[in-house]
Enzyme design. Structure first.
Site, short mmCIF file in Angstrom:
data_model
loop_
_atom_site.label_atom_id
_atom_site.label_comp_id
_atom_site.label_asym_id
_atom_site.label_seq_id
_atom_site.Cartn_x
_atom_site.Cartn_y
_atom_site.Cartn_z
N ASP A 145 0.86 -1.19 0.00
CA ASP A 145 0.00 0.00 0.00
C ASP A 145 0.90 1.24 0.00
O ASP A 145 1.95 1.23 0.64
CB ASP A 145 -0.87 -0.02 1.28
CG ASP A 145 -2.15 0.81 1.15
OD1 ASP A 145 -3.23 0.23 1.32
OD2 ASP A 145 -2.05 2.03 0.90
N ASN A 146 0.48 2.30 -0.69
CA ASN A 146 1.30 3.52 -0.62
C ASN A 146 0.80 4.48 0.47
O ASN A 146 1.33 5.57 0.63
CB ASN A 146 1.37 4.23 -1.98
CG ASN A 146 0.03 4.83 -2.40
OD1 ASN A 146 -0.95 4.75 -1.67
ND2 ASN A 146 0.01 5.43 -3.57
N THR A 163 -16.90 -2.70 -9.73
CA THR A 163 -17.93 -1.82 -9.16
C THR A 163 -19.23 -1.79 -9.97
O THR A 163 -19.20 -2.02 -11.18
CB THR A 163 -17.38 -0.38 -9.07
OG1 THR A 163 -18.43 0.52 -8.73
CG2 THR A 163 -16.81 0.09 -10.40
N TYR A 181 -14.58 6.91 -13.60
CA TYR A 181 -14.32 5.84 -12.62
C TYR A 181 -14.83 4.50 -13.15
O TYR A 181 -14.09 3.50 -13.19
CB TYR A 181 -14.99 6.18 -11.28
CG TYR A 181 -14.95 5.04 -10.30
CD1 TYR A 181 -13.75 4.44 -9.94
CD2 TYR A 181 -16.13 4.53 -9.74
CE1 TYR A 181 -13.71 3.37 -9.04
CE2 TYR A 181 -16.10 3.48 -8.84
CZ TYR A 181 -14.89 2.89 -8.50
OH TYR A 181 -14.86 1.85 -7.63
N PHE A 194 -21.54 -3.41 -4.83
CA PHE A 194 -22.54 -2.35 -4.75
C PHE A 194 -22.05 -1.39 -3.64
O PHE A 194 -20.87 -1.05 -3.66
CB PHE A 194 -23.94 -2.96 -4.62
CG PHE A 194 -24.40 -3.44 -6.00
CD1 PHE A 194 -23.70 -4.43 -6.68
CD2 PHE A 194 -25.45 -2.82 -6.65
CE1 PHE A 194 -24.04 -4.80 -7.98
CE2 PHE A 194 -25.81 -3.20 -7.95
CZ PHE A 194 -25.11 -4.18 -8.61
N ASN A 195 -22.85 -0.93 -2.71
CA ASN A 195 -22.34 0.09 -1.77
C ASN A 195 -21.74 -0.56 -0.52
O ASN A 195 -22.50 -1.02 0.36
CB ASN A 195 -23.45 1.06 -1.40
CG ASN A 195 -23.75 2.03 -2.52
OD1 ASN A 195 -24.07 1.61 -3.63
ND2 ASN A 195 -23.64 3.31 -2.25
N ARG A 247 -30.05 2.53 -3.07
CA ARG A 247 -28.78 1.81 -3.25
C ARG A 247 -28.87 0.47 -2.52
O ARG A 247 -29.72 0.28 -1.65
CB ARG A 247 -27.61 2.60 -2.65
CG ARG A 247 -27.31 3.92 -3.35
CD ARG A 247 -26.67 3.70 -4.71
NE ARG A 247 -26.37 4.93 -5.41
CZ ARG A 247 -27.25 5.57 -6.19
NH1 ARG A 247 -28.47 5.09 -6.36
NH2 ARG A 247 -26.91 6.69 -6.80
N1 UFG Z 1 -25.95 10.94 -0.39
C1 UFG Z 1 -26.66 11.98 0.16
N2 UFG Z 1 -25.97 12.85 0.96
C2 UFG Z 1 -24.64 12.72 1.25
C3 UFG Z 1 -23.94 11.62 0.68
C4 UFG Z 1 -24.62 10.75 -0.13
O1 UFG Z 1 -27.86 12.14 -0.07
O2 UFG Z 1 -24.11 13.57 1.97
C5 UFG Z 1 -26.68 9.98 -1.25
C6 UFG Z 1 -26.11 9.91 -2.66
O3 UFG Z 1 -26.70 10.89 -3.48
C7 UFG Z 1 -26.48 8.49 -3.05
C8 UFG Z 1 -26.44 7.71 -1.74
O4 UFG Z 1 -26.51 8.70 -0.72
O5 UFG Z 1 -27.78 8.45 -3.54
C9 UFG Z 1 -25.17 6.92 -1.57
O6 UFG Z 1 -24.07 7.79 -1.82
P1 UFG Z 1 -22.55 7.34 -1.53
O7 UFG Z 1 -21.70 8.52 -1.88
O8 UFG Z 1 -22.44 6.78 -0.16
O9 UFG Z 1 -22.31 6.14 -2.53
P2 UFG Z 1 -22.47 6.10 -4.12
O10 UFG Z 1 -23.69 5.27 -4.39
O11 UFG Z 1 -22.40 7.41 -4.76
O12 UFG Z 1 -21.11 5.40 -4.53
C10 UFG Z 1 -20.92 4.03 -4.46
C11 UFG Z 1 -19.44 3.75 -4.31
C12 UFG Z 1 -18.70 4.15 -5.56
C13 UFG Z 1 -19.37 3.53 -6.77
C14 UFG Z 1 -20.82 3.91 -6.81
C15 UFG Z 1 -21.49 3.25 -7.97
O13 UFG Z 1 -18.90 4.43 -3.20
O14 UFG Z 1 -17.37 3.70 -5.49
O15 UFG Z 1 -21.45 3.48 -5.62
O16 UFG Z 1 -22.66 3.96 -8.29
F1 UFG Z 1 -18.80 3.98 -7.91
#
Ligand code: UFG
Length: 333
Positions: free
Chosen positions: A31-32, A116, A140, A168-169, A220
């Site tokens: 890991d870096n 992903t 990404y 997924f998440n 999600r």
């Molecule tokens: N959200 C909010 N408020 C916040 C943060 C997030 O409403 O302050 C919402 C986002 O809009 C989204 C959901 O919460 O609808 C989940 O957001 P996250 O940022 O936790 O996760 P993402 O679904 O955006 O991202 C995840 C992974 C990524 C991947 C992506 C694929 O972290 O690596 O799913 O869609 F690329």
């Protein structure tokens, strides 16, 4: 097996390292530390190095007699990838190709790769199966898809045994509260909601409540980090020369932003104030996995099927480490 875990000091990597150690593997973390945390690596050798350093990797493969690689090291924020595509293509594609060439030179042929949901883009049908067309909508997702293709080509031409696991998440933390999620800055929903419960933020901003979903907020599929780790171990067992697995990892349960906040209120006992903000660019309305292939092929079953049990483990970590790994460093001084 002797395994090099690249990005093993990061969130999903560190939880996987623990499970590998528990099941008797010999684990080396590479890991870096640009995103990872030294404190998350316990009971395994931590080698600091760059993913793009092909010669160093070849040396490590030979000296440590590595038999398999797990590759978690990546930039993984959708918004950042749109603003700074160069670092995504450099790290997630170019540096990963150096890793594959190092493996080829040292004749290490097994690899489990973190892919992903973002490789699917905005799918028309939910749940998302592996047969759903992969049409990423951001750099990404593209970078991860490029490496998925490289892996299938390496499997066919050079006999690599590969598994690309499409998370997924990722959410939650080790149930003993010892290791967990710590990003700087934090952008993920559950940690931000829990930071609000801890009083570190005044309120949580909901990014849009006018999506075509039952409560208007994005849906999600939150999957516990230990369930992801378990899938990595099971995928490792399945690798054969020239084999190429591509599997979705989720619970199949969609949770809206509002229902996640509600689960966090229940677990923490905190009212968690909210505010509605504009939509975040690039957020698909709904992403839910069909993981039946992973269940069939790996014999995998998520142990945390519901959002509350996932949030409980995250809360244990965040409440014991309000400043993440920096809390541990302070306590040790
Ligand atoms: N959200 C909010 N408020 C916040 C943060 C997030 O409403 O302050 C919402 C986002 O809009 C989204 C959901 O919460 O609808 C989940 O957001 P996250 O940022 O936790 O996760 P993402 O679904 O955006 O991202 C995840 C992974 C990524 C991947 C992506 C694929 O972290 O690596 O799913 O869609 F690329």
């Amino acid at each position: 097996m002797r395994i090099l875990v690249i990005g093993g000091a990061g969130y999903v990597g560190s939880h996987t390292v623990r499970q590998l150690l528990r099941t008797g593997h010999d684990v080396f973390v590479y890991d870096n530390l640009s995103k990872g945390h030294r404190q998350s690596v316990k009971d395994a050798e931590l080698i600091e190095g760059e993913l793009a350093d092909r010669q160093k990797l070849i040396r490590i493969f030979r000296e440590r007699e590595i038999e398999a690689v797990m590759h978690f090291a990546a930039f993984a924020l959708v918004g950042e990838s749109v603003a700074q595509p160069a670092i995504y293509y450099q790290n997630n594609v170019s540096a990963t190709l150096e890793l594959l060439e190092a493996m080829r030179a040292a004749q290490v042929w097994r690899i489990v790769f973190s892919s992903t949901t973002a490789t699917y883009g905005q799918p028309e049908r939910i749940p998302i199966a592996e047969t759903t067309p992969q049409m990423p909508i951001n750099p990404y997702g593209f970078t991860k898809l490029v490496i998925e293709h490289a892996l299938s080509d390496y499997a066919q031409a050079y006999g690599f045994g590969c598994a690309a696991l499409r998370y997924f998440n990722a959410a939650g933390a080790s149930p003993d509260g010892d290791i967990g999620e710590d990003h700087d800055p934090e952008s993920h929903l559950i940690p931000i909601v829990l930071q609000t419960a801890l009083g570190q933020r005044e309120r949580i901003g909901i990014f849009g409540n006018d999506y075509p979903t039952p409560d208007g907020t994005c849906i999600r599929d939150y999957i516990h980090v230990d369930d992801l780790a378990d899938a990595h171990l099971k995928a490792l067992d399945q690798l054969r020369p020239s084999s190429n697995l591509q599997l979705n990892l989720g619970t199949g349960q969609g949770q809206s932003v509002l229902s996640v906040i509600e689960a966090c209120r229940k677990v923490t006992g905190h009212p968690i104030p909210t505010t509605v903000e504009a939509r975040r660019p690039g957020d698909p309305a709904e992403l839910v996995a069909d993981s039946s292939l992973a269940k069939k092929v790996l014999g995998w079953e998520p142990q945390y099927p519901d959002i509350e049990s996932i949030v409980e483990t995250a809360w244990r970590w965040h409440s014991a480490h309000p400043r993440g790994y920096a809390s541990q460093a302070a306590a040790a001084r």
